[in-house]
Design an enzyme around this catalytic site. Structure first.
Site, PDB file in Angstrom:
ATOM      1  CD  GLU A   1      39.401  59.953  88.315  1.00 40.05           C
ATOM      2  OE1 GLU A   1      40.517  60.556  88.021  1.00 40.05           O
ATOM      3  OE2 GLU A   1      39.544  60.778  88.717  1.00 40.05           O
TER       4      GLU A   1
ATOM      5  CG  HIS B   1      41.473  55.501  85.645  1.00 40.71           C
ATOM      6  ND1 HIS B   1      40.777  56.109  83.823  1.00 40.71           N
ATOM      7  CD2 HIS B   1      41.319  55.847  86.675  1.00 40.71           C
ATOM      8  CE1 HIS B   1      41.122  57.256  84.219  1.00 40.71           C
ATOM      9  NE2 HIS B   1      40.925  56.768  86.575  1.00 40.71           N
TER      10      HIS B   1
ATOM     11  CG  HIS C   1      42.618  61.625  83.581  1.00 39.16           C
ATOM     12  ND1 HIS C   1      44.584  61.136  83.539  1.00 39.16           N
ATOM     13  CD2 HIS C   1      42.191  61.147  84.807  1.00 39.16           C
ATOM     14  CE1 HIS C   1      44.650  59.940  85.028  1.00 39.16           C
ATOM     15  NE2 HIS C   1      43.096  59.773  85.312  1.00 39.16           N
TER      16      HIS C   1
ATOM     17  CG  ASP D   1      41.891  57.475  90.687  1.00 39.57           C
ATOM     18  OD1 ASP D   1      41.961  57.210  89.431  1.00 39.57           O
ATOM     19  OD2 ASP D   1      43.146  58.099  90.789  1.00 39.57           O
TER      20      ASP D   1
END
Length: 328
Positions: free
Chosen positions: A9, A11, A165, A288
């Site tokens: 995950e 981004h 998400h 993240d």
């Protein structure tokens, strides 16, 4: 530390999508966009090259599975969402091709047009993207709506995992439940501290309740933040399965169709609870990026909380390699 570390995950931001989201009228604009500007997040989100690779090296992360930061194309008009999703998928595929030993990527889909979303998933899979990240709602349409049946059919057939998400709650819900504290506290309550996670967990629960996983038993979902609260409420949620006449309990769907990732929340207590509900072969590492920035030392310390070396290797990379078909 395990030999290989894969974050699933992680981004990035596509400039065209970001610009289109910020150009929406105020009543349609996603207020969580401001979180992408906090600190150095905007710069780090925009980089899929040297700075990101340096950050990965510093953390000891060998590979990132790139995914568009929220809100993605959610809320855009269909024509814009279709064109921009194609652009984003082409761009991230190029980033993977430039660093094939360091990156893989999730597809972005134009959910405003469900048929176009299914078609784009076919194209994205052909580009080599390894799954899809989406949100539980586009405009006012929830992803358990029957119009998305074609998308689930394609995702199951192509073995493309679907990462649900978090996203900001609808404005009416925010007005009712997430206001009154003041500007920033209101936003925090509606997003990263609470509302985001209820939205994502509810989206997954609604997919189960609609029978999507009964009709598509091989479809695999991914939930971040240690399961978006569902692992903590599975027993009560089983009552929904009985009420809806589902083939399995919610607990069974969580154990057989859902993969859980940490989203940078490297809390041994969360890990222990997850392992009390599901198994080590369903847990996935993630940081993240760039919203959480655990250090190499913090990651290594957390891995020692897993019960044994086999579980550490599975969490760190083995499960991701299996779920996303990563080779080499």
């Amino acid at each position: 530390m395990a030999d290989l570390l894969i974050g699933i995950e992680e981004h990035w931001v596509h400039e065209g999508i970001d610009r289109a989201q910020r150009a929406l009228p105020a009543d349609r604009r996603d207020d969580s966009l401001v979180l992408n500007d906090h600190g150095d997040a905007a710069r780090r989100l925009g980089d899929v090259g040297s700075e990101r690779l340096a950050a990965m090296d510093a953390q000891g992360v060998d590979m990132q599975v790139l995914s568009l930061a929220p809100p993605g194309t959610q809320g855009l008009d269909a024509a814009d969402a279709i064109a921009l999703s194609r652009d984003a998928n082409d761009e991230v595929a190029a980033a993977v091709a430039a660093h094939p030993d360091r990156f893989r990527a999730f597809a972005t889909l134009p959910l405003a047009d469900p048929h176009a979303a299914a078609v784009e998933l076919e194209r994205a899979a052909a580009l080599g993207l390894v799954g899809v990240m989406l949100h539980g709602r586009t405009g006012d349409v929830l992803i358990d709506d029957p119009r998305f049946e074609e998308l689930w059919t394609v995702a199951e057939r192509l073995l493309q995992p679907v990462f649900i998400h978090p996203q900001i709650p609808p404005r009416a819900v925010r007005d009712a439940s997430y206001t009154g504290l003041g500007g920033l506290p209101d936003l925090a309550l509606a997003t990263f501290s609470w509302g985001w996670h209820l939205e994502a967990g509810t989206a997954a629960l609604r997919l189960m309740a609609r029978g999507v996983l009964d009709r598509h038993p091989s479809l695999q979902l991914v939930l971040g933040h240690w399961g978006e609260l569902l692992l903590f409420w599975h027993d009560r949620a089983d009552g929904l399965a009985r009420a809806a006449g589902l083939e399995r309990s919610i607990t069974e769907y969580l154990r057989e169709n859902v993969w859980i990732t940490a989203s940078g929340m490297l809390d041994p207590a969360m890990l222990r609870h997850a392992l009390s509900i599901t198994t080590p072969d369903r847990l996935l590492f993630s940081t993240d990026h760039p919203f959480q920035q655990p250090t190499r030392e913090e990651i290594a310390a957390f891995l020692t909380a897993l019960p044994d070396q086999q579980a550490r290797d599975a969490f760190a990379s083995g499960n991701a390699r299996r779920l996303f078909g990563l080779t080499g």
